[in-house]
Design a protein around this motif. Sequence first.
Motif: not given
Lengths: 512, 112, 145
Positions: B90-92, B96-98, B101-112, C143-145
């Motif tokens: 569900a989180i995955a 993807y919606k937010k 992408t499914f690529d974790i290299r691009k999912i990196n808002e939180l750092k430090g 949502v995913l539309k």
Amino acid sequence: MSQLIPLFVIIPLVAAFLIPIIGKFLEGFQKVLTSVAFLSLSVLTVYFICAGTGEPLLYTVGGWEPVRGIPIAIYLVADGLSIFMLAITSVVGFLVSVYSISYLNRFTAQNNFFALLCLMMGGMNGVVLSGDLFNLFVFMEIAVIASYALVAFGIEKQELEASFKYQVLGGIASVLILFGVTMLYWKTKTLNIADAGNILRTSQDKSFVVFTQLFLITGFGLKAALIPFHAWLPDAHSSAPSPISAMLSGVLIKAIGIYAIIRLFFNMFTLSDEMAVTITALGAVSMVLGSFLAMYQWDIKRMLAFSSISQVGYIVTGIGMGMIILARNGDQRVAALAISGGLFHMINHAAFKGLLFLNAGAIEHETHTRNMKSLGGLSRSMPITASTSMGASLAISGVPPFNGFFSKLIIIIAAIQGKFYLLAALAVLISIVTLAYFMKFQKYTFFNRQGARDRKKIKEVPFAMCFSMIVLAVLCLGLSLLIFPGIREVVLDPAVRVIMNASEYAPSITGF
Amino acid sequence: MILYLLCFLLFLIGLYGVITRRNVIKIVIGLVFMEFSVFLLLVLVGYVEGGEAPILDETIVSGPFVDPLPQAMVLTAIVIGLASNAMLLAIAIRLYKKYGTFDIRKINELKG
Amino acid sequence: MKGMSVIVKKVAQLLSGLIFMYGVYIITHGHLTPGGGFAGGALLAGSMILLVLAFGSDVMGLKKRETGSSIIENSAILVFILFATIAMLVGTRVFFHNFLPGGTLGELISAGVIPLYNIFVGMEVGAALFTIFLALVIYKEEVLK
């Protein structure tokens, strides 16, 4: 009295499953039910503490009596340590539920929030009461799955990412713990902690025991976020809604991380020097690195999360020193001092870290930001938040007469008496570093007038939130009473006795 | 012995997946591999060479029985695994919606 | 969510009833044969999911079903806890005690409360799996539309 033990699990679970049904039709039901349920848990805990006889209370689920001395039922054990942990979970849980009444008003899906909070509470109470390895694992999973969902409650980018990290690392931790339980079952053919303790005490297979211990300490270390297993904690604890951050930092990492380590390594495994040194080293590293990492943060909740790592390091260091002394047959009195320092710091940390996260929530509730650089001058417009967070900051940095001073003092005295001079020096140094970054927090958030913008609109938070913060602030002062003998003997000493007389746990449950 | 080694191999495959893959869904699959390798080990622990099913019956009077407790434990653990995997997926999906992408290299808002 | 072709619809219609009945059999014979609440509940959820996949539904319909199944799920587990708590009031007064008479070995109605526990666990698991499925589908549709 032991008839009442399962209520600690039944009440939160029933509340958790009533909320989604009745809460759909009845406005406000979920808030009232959660608060009432947690209040009744607190009352029960106080009753247990006052009526405590010192003997562990046993409850065999399903009424299955032992066969030829071998326990076959699921045991619920309420001894001094369990009741001490229950006091932390239920009191902080009650205050958090009251705080959430107002805090949650800007969220939708309140039913889900309160149901998950109750579920998490039930899981933690189960972990603390369980006398059985596999049930410990099951209840731990209930608590952490609820917390995964609660961390992602805001469903924005950051929350989701934090929750995903938390779940992957938490999943690996669960796998490692299950593997440890499997190995123990393979060797001892029992799941009862006391029974397994009896068998392990006579076992000669040292390499097997060390192998299992390493897996368990990695798993529970991941849950307790000791450095180097800490990567998920700053993200998860800072992204969750503030009441949940208070719950996670104040209670969850203690109930499923540190409590489990204490219970398994003191009461089940025979104390060994290597493991004691490992645990103390993990604690000391967390204590030092956590606070230095916290110094560089400008996000309030992120700073508090790193400071949690550091304070958990204090707790583990205290308990680990006691473990080393006991394993080397050193002075019993010093060991008792170190362990009581660790436990005392545990209850203190629940109080002040819970309060600090609630303060951060209040600030975010009013100003919609967590960045210290864009805050300032809040002491005039939010007097209650400012004063309570001042108290908590002083308590966590160890300024007398707040509770943090006494617990750190006990740990440092024990370190000096036990001839751990390096640890004592580090504890003092880190206490000063803690003071430094909390002064930064105070200055930039509440006093710095320059950074302040449109302060007129900011008001004090609603009554329910203030109530929780004030009660916790009073607790921060009041818990320092625990150093006086009369009160200490009722609350702290039963828990210390369970750890000190570690080998008496198994006979008191199995009877031999 | 070979079975235990295969369990361990499965565990390593899962760990390899979690560590090296960049795709969120593949990480979840790696985690499931790790979980199930431990479940398999747990069932193997209860296995007794030539053991009977532990059911009360007239035809089976005595003899070695396989240990039923690990089987009950595995069932419970599978249910827990189901819940946590549903949660992860569900989180995955929401990630993807937010992020798109499914690529974790691009999912990196939180750092430090 | 759109439905599938006529062949799939017909086959799903025929099969889902059988799968449902098999799930009920597994649940009710849980104390006699391998299986029980969880396995049977998974079958119940499977039959429902098959129907939803074959026939399709609009978001409103899916949401209505989700509400229903989540209410069933929660009430089933409440009844489960209720049974466990009743045991604290009767007989030996122990949580989860089997307070009904055991009956004869191998009969369908025997083993005290265990079949009752199985039935409610089956309801709970079936409804929970169905709810998870619906939640994911609704999210995808909306949502995913």
